[in-house]
Design a protein around this motif. Structure first.
Motif, PDB file in Angstrom:
ATOM      1  N   SER A  80      58.843  85.979  -8.728  1.00 34.36           N
ATOM      2  CA  SER A  80      57.786  85.844  -7.398  1.00 34.36           C
ATOM      3  C   SER A  80      56.910  87.249  -7.686  1.00 34.36           C
ATOM      4  CB  SER A  80      58.526  86.041  -5.909  1.00 34.36           C
ATOM      5  OG  SER A  80      59.465  84.814  -5.793  1.00 34.36           O
ATOM      6  N   VAL A  81      55.620  87.137  -7.079  1.00 36.16           N
ATOM      7  CA  VAL A  81      54.837  87.945  -7.182  1.00 36.16           C
ATOM      8  C   VAL A  81      55.109  88.992  -6.070  1.00 36.16           C
ATOM      9  CG1 VAL A  81      52.445  88.582  -6.491  1.00 36.16           C
ATOM     10  CG2 VAL A  81      52.576  86.698  -8.041  1.00 36.16           C
ATOM     11  N   ILE A  82      55.600  88.663  -4.954  1.00 41.12           N
ATOM     12  CA  ILE A  82      55.934  89.451  -3.856  1.00 41.12           C
ATOM     13  C   ILE A  82      57.741  89.233  -3.925  1.00 41.12           C
ATOM     14  CG2 ILE A  82      56.017  89.874  -1.473  1.00 41.12           C
ATOM     15  CD1 ILE A  82      53.273  90.247  -2.461  1.00 41.12           C
ATOM     16  N   ARG A  83      58.421  90.493  -3.857  1.00 48.24           N
ATOM     17  CA  ARG A  83      59.759  90.566  -4.216  1.00 48.24           C
ATOM     18  C   ARG A  83      60.555  90.396  -2.965  1.00 48.24           C
ATOM     19  NH1 ARG A  83      60.662  90.877  -9.670  1.00 48.24           N
ATOM     20  NH2 ARG A  83      58.377  90.511 -10.540  1.00 48.24           N
ATOM     21  N   CYS A  84      59.991  90.366  -1.809  1.00 48.20           N
ATOM     22  CA  CYS A  84      60.878  90.264  -0.557  1.00 48.20           C
ATOM     23  C   CYS A  84      60.175  89.359   0.443  1.00 48.20           C
ATOM     24  CB  CYS A  84      61.181  91.617  -0.055  1.00 48.20           C
ATOM     25  SG  CYS A  84      60.023  92.617   0.425  1.00 48.20           S
ATOM     26  N   SER A  85      60.952  88.714   1.233  1.00 50.59           N
ATOM     27  CA  SER A  85      60.320  88.109   2.539  1.00 50.59           C
ATOM     28  C   SER A  85      59.552  88.773   3.215  1.00 50.59           C
ATOM     29  CB  SER A  85      61.412  87.409   3.155  1.00 50.59           C
ATOM     30  OG  SER A  85      60.983  86.660   4.048  1.00 50.59           O
ATOM     31  N   PRO A  86      58.252  88.379   3.637  1.00 44.92           N
ATOM     32  CA  PRO A  86      57.345  89.140   4.583  1.00 44.92           C
ATOM     33  C   PRO A  86      58.085  89.578   5.892  1.00 44.92           C
ATOM     34  CG  PRO A  86      56.043  87.439   3.450  1.00 44.92           C
ATOM     35  CD  PRO A  86      57.606  87.091   3.188  1.00 44.92           C
ATOM     36  N   TYR A  87      57.746  90.586   6.503  1.00 40.55           N
ATOM     37  CA  TYR A  87      58.240  91.121   7.719  1.00 40.55           C
ATOM     38  C   TYR A  87      58.054  90.068   9.057  1.00 40.55           C
ATOM     39  CZ  TYR A  87      59.333  93.855  11.768  1.00 40.55           C
ATOM     40  OH  TYR A  87      59.716  94.399  13.118  1.00 40.55           O
ATOM     41  N   GLU A  88      58.923  89.517   9.632  1.00 42.84           N
ATOM     42  CA  GLU A  88      58.794  88.891  10.828  1.00 42.84           C
ATOM     43  C   GLU A  88      57.965  87.486  10.323  1.00 42.84           C
ATOM     44  OE1 GLU A  88      57.295  90.916  13.760  1.00 42.84           O
ATOM     45  OE2 GLU A  88      59.091  91.696  14.285  1.00 42.84           O
ATOM     46  N   GLY A  89      58.106  86.966   9.098  1.00 43.08           N
ATOM     47  CA  GLY A  89      57.481  85.700   8.470  1.00 43.08           C
ATOM     48  C   GLY A  89      56.038  85.977   8.573  1.00 43.08           C
ATOM     49  N   LYS A  90      55.184  86.991   8.487  1.00 39.62           N
ATOM     50  CA  LYS A  90      53.935  87.253   8.203  1.00 39.62           C
ATOM     51  C   LYS A  90      53.588  86.998   6.697  1.00 39.62           C
ATOM     52  CE  LYS A  90      53.336  90.624  11.848  1.00 39.62           C
ATOM     53  NZ  LYS A  90      53.214  91.878  12.450  1.00 39.62           N
ATOM     54  N   ALA A 125      49.596  83.551  -5.864  1.00 35.30           N
ATOM     55  CA  ALA A 125      50.121  83.980  -7.345  1.00 35.30           C
ATOM     56  C   ALA A 125      49.088  83.852  -8.169  1.00 35.30           C
ATOM     57  CB  ALA A 125      51.272  83.234  -7.550  1.00 35.30           C
ATOM     58  N   LEU A 126      48.286  82.539  -7.946  1.00 39.48           N
ATOM     59  CA  LEU A 126      46.923  82.410  -8.830  1.00 39.48           C
ATOM     60  C   LEU A 126      46.136  83.293  -8.677  1.00 39.48           C
ATOM     61  CD1 LEU A 126      46.145  79.823 -10.879  1.00 39.48           C
ATOM     62  CD2 LEU A 126      45.227  78.990  -8.598  1.00 39.48           C
ATOM     63  N   LYS A 127      45.672  83.560  -7.542  1.00 41.31           N
ATOM     64  CA  LYS A 127      44.658  84.412  -7.200  1.00 41.31           C
ATOM     65  C   LYS A 127      45.215  86.015  -7.899  1.00 41.31           C
ATOM     66  CE  LYS A 127      41.215  86.261  -4.977  1.00 41.31           C
ATOM     67  NZ  LYS A 127      39.682  85.961  -5.316  1.00 41.31           N
ATOM     68  N   VAL A 128      46.566  86.468  -7.576  1.00 42.50           N
ATOM     69  CA  VAL A 128      46.827  87.684  -8.281  1.00 42.50           C
ATOM     70  C   VAL A 128      46.703  87.641  -9.791  1.00 42.50           C
ATOM     71  CG1 VAL A 128      48.929  89.004  -8.590  1.00 42.50           C
ATOM     72  CG2 VAL A 128      48.238  88.518  -6.288  1.00 42.50           C
ATOM     73  N   LEU A 129      47.197  86.583 -10.452  1.00 39.80           N
ATOM     74  CA  LEU A 129      47.027  86.569 -11.963  1.00 39.80           C
ATOM     75  C   LEU A 129      45.919  86.066 -12.658  1.00 39.80           C
ATOM     76  CD1 LEU A 129      50.615  84.490 -12.289  1.00 39.80           C
ATOM     77  CD2 LEU A 129      50.069  87.019 -12.825  1.00 39.80           C
ATOM     78  N   THR A 130      44.999  85.479 -11.816  1.00 36.13           N
ATOM     79  CA  THR A 130      43.795  84.822 -12.698  1.00 36.13           C
ATOM     80  C   THR A 130      42.423  85.043 -11.621  1.00 36.13           C
ATOM     81  OG1 THR A 130      43.643  82.797 -11.552  1.00 36.13           O
ATOM     82  CG2 THR A 130      45.145  83.042 -13.582  1.00 36.13           C
ATOM     83  N   ASN A 131      42.512  85.515 -10.532  1.00 40.66           N
ATOM     84  CA  ASN A 131      41.330  85.954  -9.719  1.00 40.66           C
ATOM     85  C   ASN A 131      41.017  84.333  -9.087  1.00 40.66           C
ATOM     86  OD1 ASN A 131      39.868  87.467  -8.109  1.00 40.66           O
ATOM     87  ND2 ASN A 131      38.384  87.542  -9.415  1.00 40.66           N
ATOM     88  N   LYS A 132      41.393  83.337  -9.623  1.00 45.77           N
ATOM     89  CA  LYS A 132      40.933  81.840  -9.047  1.00 45.77           C
ATOM     90  C   LYS A 132      41.880  81.366  -8.005  1.00 45.77           C
ATOM     91  CE  LYS A 132      38.807  81.049 -13.355  1.00 45.77           C
ATOM     92  NZ  LYS A 132      39.690  80.631 -14.496  1.00 45.77           N
TER      93      LYS A 132
END
Length: 199
Positions: A37-47, A80-87
């Motif tokens: 995963s691009v983010i390693r943990c579940s966002p706080y309070e589902g945000k 993830a697509l945005k982070v990896l390719t800016n698309k």
């Protein structure tokens, strides 16, 4: 990014969505595969995760890519697509080459959780089969041009050693056609194998 259930189990793509993904990865011949995963943990309070979350986790992803040196990466969500390719537009880029990171091609694929909700299991299976055909093209390209960027593929000529191979050899045939195949994958045209599956 991980769900709360993923956090509890300590693995990416847990639950029904993960099963659908792994079943299709194996069916399409894309196994073994590493799920992350691009983010390693579940966002706080589902945000929804923000730029700070992405920045905080990016080093882990870069380290993982350097350590495992994958043939290609597959993004299953828009973030993830945005982070990896800016698309943007994960649907548009499903099984297509959207860009590169560290000379590693990045492709898109609809998230398996969406497939579970929509019930389009057959469509997802066909997308994974198409993804396999794209991966074969990438593999062949990297075999003969290991240090090259996939973006430069149009400028390469087919090696004479490949042209001289027995014309019945599958690799020689694929190599002779690889630029046309790669162009099709980059432009999002349906690969031949997928067209045949739909008939």
């Amino acid at each position: 990014y991980p769900t709360g259930e993923d956090d509890k189990k300590g693995e990416a793509f847990s639950g029904e969505a993960g099963k659908v993904l792994m079943d299709n990865i194996k069916l399409a011949g894309l196994y073994p595969a590493r799920l992350t995963s691009v983010i390693r943990c579940s966002p706080y309070e589902g945000k929804e995760p923000g730029q700070d979350d992405i920045y905080a986790c990016r080093g882990y992803l870069s380290q993982e890519i350097m350590e495992h040196k994958p043939l290609f990466l597959v993004a299953t969500v828009g973030m993830a697509l945005k982070v990896l390719t800016n698309k943007t537009g994960i649907t548009t880029w499903s099984w297509r080459i959207a860009g590169e990171i560290k000379r590693i091609p990045v492709l898109g694929l609809l998230h398996p959780a969406y497939i579970v909700r929509s019930g389009d299991y057959d469509g997802f299976r066909k997308d994974c089969i198409a993804l396999r055909e794209v991966s074969d093209t990438i593999s062949l390209f990297k075999k003969h041009f290991p240090e090259a960027s996939i973006k430069d593929a149009e400028g390469f000529t087919v090696p004479e050693s490949i042209k001289a191979v027995d014309p019945e050899d599958r690799e020689a045939e694929m190599m002779l056609k690889f630029k046309a195949r790669l162009r099709a994958h980059l432009m999002g045209e349906v690969p031949r194998l997928l067209k045949e599956k739909k008939k």
